[in-house]
Write an enzyme that holds these catalytic residues in place. Structure first.
Site: not given
Ligand code: NAI
Length: 250
Positions: A154, A158
């Site tokens: 991961y 990033k």
């Molecule tokens: P989440 O799991 O709530 O939302 C992610 C969304 O992306 C989901 O709706 C999922 O269906 C969609 N998704 C996953 N794979 C996909 C694909 N192949 N094609 C299209 N859609 C896809 O996650 P969250 O927490 O909102 O994360 C969003 C971004 O932020 C990610 O890139 C994550 O790595 C990053 N991030 C999150 C943090 C956290 O603590 N939640 C911290 C730092 C970065």
């Protein structure tokens, strides 16, 4: 709320949940026309319906699907002014260099890093034609520092998003296209909740390192994305934009 994004067309990947969903709501509240992209049909369509935008079901690792989602945005709304390349997945279980298998490693790079490469590749030509655009790529605080928990695939993905954003930000600056990397700290979303459900002590280990003493809410990240998308950040590009509760400053 100020309408900083009035009339702008924004394509958000991962708009069905967490940070993407909060940003879809924020962008719409600031006047943008929002194209909600997600692999998950139900949540993506629900988000689009809520914000009065368009839903495109796409897997962001699929080159044809990524190309098509921007074409759909242009056909429906006339332009692509903002691309929030945000879809991503959490680390596999026990994501240590000693235990993570090659297939799990490749899957994380594909969804978290290759997807951003594809989204930039197909969003930028639209922005070049317009002579302007703002791209925000979701990296993470783990792109700039080691984490207290083992998540090698991961963190590497990033770090790649961050390096690519800087590189592209510099390359396309003179064409009016700004490209910034968003680096959130831990955010209270399904992605994080899933990690903590597997390893409850992980939450406590994380909290120790957050000076503000709590996790972010998705709306706090969405506010930062709206800033990066808007002209309020007009002199920012190739930037590492940390919204991390002070983790990286401690
Ligand atoms: P989440 O799991 O709530 O939302 C992610 C969304 O992306 C989901 O709706 C999922 O269906 C969609 N998704 C996953 N794979 C996909 C694909 N192949 N094609 C299209 N859609 C896809 O996650 P969250 O927490 O909102 O994360 C969003 C971004 O932020 C990610 O890139 C994550 O790595 C990053 N991030 C999150 C943090 C956290 O603590 N939640 C911290 C730092 C970065």
């Amino acid at each position: 709320m100020t309408k900083r994004l009035d009339g702008r067309v924004a394509v958000i990947t991962g708009a069905g949940s967490g940070i993407g969903l909060a940003t879809a709501r924020r962008f719409a509240a600031e006047g943008a026309k929002v194209v909600c992209v997600d692999l998950d049909e139900e949540s993506g369509a629900k988000a689009a319906n809520e914000v009065g935008g368009l839903f495109v079901r796409a897997d962001v690792t699929d080159e044809d699907a990524v190309r098509a989602m921007y074409e759909t945005a242009v056909e429906a709304y006339g332009s692509v002014d903002i691309a929030f390349n945000n879809a991503g997945i959490s680390p596999p279980d026990d994501d240590s260099i000693l235990t993570t298998g090659l297939e799990a490693w490749k899957r994380v790079q594909e969804v978290n890093l290759t997807s951003v490469y594809l989204c930039c590749k197909y969003a930028i030509p639209h922005m070049q034609r317009q002579g302007k655009g703002s791209i925000i790529n979701t990296a993470s605080f783990v792109a700039v520092m080691g984490a207290a928990t083992s998540q090698i695939s991961y963190s590497a993905s990033k770090g790649g998003v961050l390096a690519m954003s800087r590189e592209l930000g510099v390359q396309f600056a003179r064409e009016g296209i700004r490209i910034n990397a968003l680096c959130p700290g831990p955010v209270n979303t399904p992605l994080l909740q899933e990690l903590f459900a597997k390893d409850p002590e992980r939450a406590a280990r994380r909290l120790v390192h957050i000076p503000l003493g709590r996790f972010a809410e998705p709306e706090e990240i969405a506010a930062a994305v709206a800033f990066l998308a808007s002209d309020d950040s007009s002199f920012m590009t190739a930037n590492t934009f940390l919204v991390d509760g002070g983790i990286s400053g401690a």
